[in-house]
Design a protein around this motif. Structure first.
Motif, PDB file in Angstrom:
ATOM      1  N   ASP A  26       0.852  -1.182   0.000  1.00  8.87           N
ATOM      2  CA  ASP A  26       0.000   0.000   0.000  1.00  8.87           C
ATOM      3  C   ASP A  26       0.891   1.237   0.000  1.00  8.87           C
ATOM      4  O   ASP A  26       2.042   1.183   0.459  1.00  8.87           O
ATOM      5  CB  ASP A  26      -0.912   0.000   1.238  1.00  8.87           C
ATOM      6  CG  ASP A  26      -2.097   0.944   1.096  1.00  8.87           C
ATOM      7  OD1 ASP A  26      -3.172   0.481   0.667  1.00  8.87           O
ATOM      8  OD2 ASP A  26      -1.943   2.140   1.398  1.00  8.87           O
ATOM      9  N   LEU A  27       0.364   2.347  -0.481  1.00 11.86           N
ATOM     10  CA  LEU A  27       1.130   3.593  -0.525  1.00 11.86           C
ATOM     11  C   LEU A  27       1.207   4.296   0.826  1.00 11.86           C
ATOM     12  O   LEU A  27       2.049   5.175   1.015  1.00 11.86           O
ATOM     13  CB  LEU A  27       0.505   4.552  -1.547  1.00 11.86           C
ATOM     14  CG  LEU A  27       0.635   4.180  -3.022  1.00 11.86           C
ATOM     15  CD1 LEU A  27      -0.213   5.133  -3.869  1.00 11.86           C
ATOM     16  CD2 LEU A  27       2.084   4.213  -3.473  1.00 11.86           C
ATOM     17  N   ASP A  28       0.340   3.925   1.763  1.00  5.95           N
ATOM     18  CA  ASP A  28       0.190   4.658   3.022  1.00  5.95           C
ATOM     19  C   ASP A  28       1.153   4.135   4.087  1.00  5.95           C
ATOM     20  O   ASP A  28       0.969   3.034   4.635  1.00  5.95           O
ATOM     21  CB  ASP A  28      -1.256   4.531   3.512  1.00  5.95           C
ATOM     22  CG  ASP A  28      -1.587   5.507   4.626  1.00  5.95           C
ATOM     23  OD1 ASP A  28      -0.709   5.773   5.466  1.00  5.95           O
ATOM     24  OD2 ASP A  28      -2.730   6.005   4.659  1.00  5.95           O
ATOM     25  N   ALA A  29       2.163   4.920   4.405  1.00  2.00           N
ATOM     26  CA  ALA A  29       3.171   4.506   5.390  1.00  2.00           C
ATOM     27  C   ALA A  29       2.578   4.389   6.792  1.00  2.00           C
ATOM     28  O   ALA A  29       3.020   3.545   7.589  1.00  2.00           O
ATOM     29  CB  ALA A  29       4.332   5.493   5.398  1.00  2.00           C
ATOM     30  N   SER A  38       1.506  -9.233   6.639  1.00  2.00           N
ATOM     31  CA  SER A  38       2.419  -8.092   6.706  1.00  2.00           C
ATOM     32  C   SER A  38       1.981  -7.046   5.697  1.00  2.00           C
ATOM     33  O   SER A  38       1.220  -7.319   4.761  1.00  2.00           O
ATOM     34  CB  SER A  38       3.864  -8.533   6.419  1.00  2.00           C
ATOM     35  OG  SER A  38       3.980  -9.072   5.114  1.00  2.00           O
ATOM     36  N   LEU A  39       2.457  -5.826   5.880  1.00  2.00           N
ATOM     37  CA  LEU A  39       2.148  -4.730   4.964  1.00  2.00           C
ATOM     38  C   LEU A  39       3.383  -3.871   4.804  1.00  2.00           C
ATOM     39  O   LEU A  39       3.994  -3.447   5.784  1.00  2.00           O
ATOM     40  CB  LEU A  39       0.984  -3.884   5.505  1.00  2.00           C
ATOM     41  CG  LEU A  39       0.567  -2.682   4.646  1.00  2.00           C
ATOM     42  CD1 LEU A  39       0.028  -3.138   3.301  1.00  2.00           C
ATOM     43  CD2 LEU A  39      -0.468  -1.827   5.381  1.00  2.00           C
ATOM     44  N   ARG A  40       3.743  -3.620   3.551  1.00  2.00           N
ATOM     45  CA  ARG A  40       4.876  -2.746   3.277  1.00  2.00           C
ATOM     46  C   ARG A  40       4.444  -1.643   2.319  1.00  2.00           C
ATOM     47  O   ARG A  40       3.446  -1.763   1.607  1.00  2.00           O
ATOM     48  CB  ARG A  40       6.036  -3.524   2.682  1.00  2.00           C
ATOM     49  CG  ARG A  40       5.834  -4.010   1.260  1.00  2.00           C
ATOM     50  CD  ARG A  40       7.102  -4.684   0.746  1.00  2.00           C
ATOM     51  NE  ARG A  40       7.046  -4.970  -0.670  1.00  2.00           N
ATOM     52  CZ  ARG A  40       6.579  -6.085  -1.214  1.00  2.00           C
ATOM     53  NH1 ARG A  40       6.118  -7.049  -0.422  1.00  2.00           N
ATOM     54  NH2 ARG A  40       6.580  -6.254  -2.520  1.00  2.00           N
ATOM     55  N   VAL A  41       5.199  -0.559   2.329  1.00  2.00           N
ATOM     56  CA  VAL A  41       4.917   0.555   1.441  1.00  2.00           C
ATOM     57  C   VAL A  41       5.426   0.210   0.045  1.00  2.00           C
ATOM     58  O   VAL A  41       6.560  -0.250  -0.132  1.00  2.00           O
ATOM     59  CB  VAL A  41       5.585   1.842   1.952  1.00  2.00           C
ATOM     60  CG1 VAL A  41       5.353   2.995   0.978  1.00  2.00           C
ATOM     61  CG2 VAL A  41       5.059   2.195   3.340  1.00  2.00           C
ATOM     62  N   GLY A  42       4.562   0.410  -0.947  1.00  2.00           N
ATOM     63  CA  GLY A  42       4.953   0.132  -2.320  1.00  2.00           C
ATOM     64  C   GLY A  42       3.893   0.593  -3.290  1.00  2.00           C
ATOM     65  O   GLY A  42       2.753   0.872  -2.909  1.00  2.00           O
ATOM     66  N   ASP A  43       4.271   0.668  -4.556  1.00  2.79           N
ATOM     67  CA  ASP A  43       3.400   1.118  -5.630  1.00  2.79           C
ATOM     68  C   ASP A  43       3.035  -0.078  -6.498  1.00  2.79           C
ATOM     69  O   ASP A  43       3.907  -0.697  -7.110  1.00  2.79           O
ATOM     70  CB  ASP A  43       4.133   2.176  -6.454  1.00  2.79           C
ATOM     71  CG  ASP A  43       3.276   2.769  -7.568  1.00  2.79           C
ATOM     72  OD1 ASP A  43       2.195   2.221  -7.859  1.00  2.79           O
ATOM     73  OD2 ASP A  43       3.699   3.780  -8.159  1.00  2.79           O
ATOM     74  N   ALA A  44       1.748  -0.391  -6.553  1.00  2.00           N
ATOM     75  CA  ALA A  44       1.294  -1.573  -7.296  1.00  2.00           C
ATOM     76  C   ALA A  44       1.545  -1.467  -8.789  1.00  2.00           C
ATOM     77  O   ALA A  44       1.510  -2.478  -9.493  1.00  2.00           O
ATOM     78  CB  ALA A  44      -0.196  -1.799  -7.046  1.00  2.00           C
ATOM     79  N   THR A  45       1.820  -0.262  -9.280  1.00  2.00           N
ATOM     80  CA  THR A  45       2.096  -0.116 -10.714  1.00  2.00           C
ATOM     81  C   THR A  45       3.581  -0.259 -11.025  1.00  2.00           C
ATOM     82  O   THR A  45       3.972  -0.204 -12.194  1.00  2.00           O
ATOM     83  CB  THR A  45       1.614   1.256 -11.234  1.00  2.00           C
ATOM     84  OG1 THR A  45       2.416   2.296 -10.658  1.00  2.00           O
ATOM     85  CG2 THR A  45       0.156   1.478 -10.903  1.00  2.00           C
TER      86      THR A  45
END
Length: 216
Positions: A74-77, A94-101
């Motif tokens: 997800d983009l939201d830190a 888990s969740l990390r910051v990243g851009d799906a595109t």
């Protein structure tokens, strides 16, 4: 929906801000979790979830299937930090910051999930998201794309109002099941099923696409 699993997943947010817990509770009421659970019931391995936000869907699926590990992007830190703080209560999510595109993880995942996410991506990026999904899957892997239709129009406008309250004033880019399926088929996936999940009188036009990456 497995109410016990939903309650256990909700309990993992203990200590989060009241507004966060209220949002998670509302998502449990709105999201069609039963069909997603059924689609992943026989799956094992690692699931990539794009645009997963607060990961309530992912934590629910982890409760219903002990053979899955779910990796959110997800983009939201701030959301990533919250999931990290509470991860001890749901260690397989888990969740990390990243851009799906712009991910580059070829052939890394047994399944990919997009739940109510792609309509938040600008329409001209949908093809890039679809290629990300196709590239991330192992041969034979499954993609589940749950989104909201553009019809009937009263449901679309209700969803637009809902998203303004929940996510802000940004526009949304909903597409019909047929149109969105064509985007993912164009990225090299095979459509296995397209299912409407809503009822006539309910205000959310849910649908679910199941796609598979062919064996080469």
């Amino acid at each position: 929906m497995d109410l016990g699993a939903a309650w256990r997943a909700f309990a993992t947010y203990q200590g989060a801000a009241p507004v966060t817990r209220a949002f998670v509770a509302a998502r449990f009421l709105v999201a069609p979790l039963g069909p997603l659970e059924a689609q992943l019931a026989g799956c094992t391995g690692t699931v990539l979830s794009l645009g997963s936000g607060l990961c309530m869907v992912e934590r629910y699926l982890a409760e219903t299937n002990p053979n899955l590990t779910l990796v959110g992007v997800d983009l939201d830190a701030d959301k990533a930090a919250l999931i990290d703080r509470t991860r001890a209560r749901s260690p397989r999510v888990s969740l990390r910051v990243g851009d799906a595109t712009a991910l580059s993880e070829a052939g890394s995942y047994d399944a990919v999930l997009l739940c109510d996410a792609i309509h938040h991506f600008p329409q001209d990026s949908h093809e890039r998201v679809a290629r990300t999904v196709a590239d991330a899957l192992v041969p034979g892997g499954v993609a589940l794309v749950k989104d909201l239709d553009v019809a009937p129009r009263w449901k679309y406008h209700w969803n637009r109002f809902h998203d303004r309250l929940a996510a802000g004033p940004e526009p949304i880019w909903c597409r019909s099941p047929t149109e969105l399926a064509e985007v993912f088929v164009g990225a090299g996936l095979t459509l296995e099923s397209a299912e409407r999940l809503d009822f006539a009188a309910t205000p959310y036009a849910h649908y679910l696409l199941r796609l598979r990456k062919p064996h080469r």
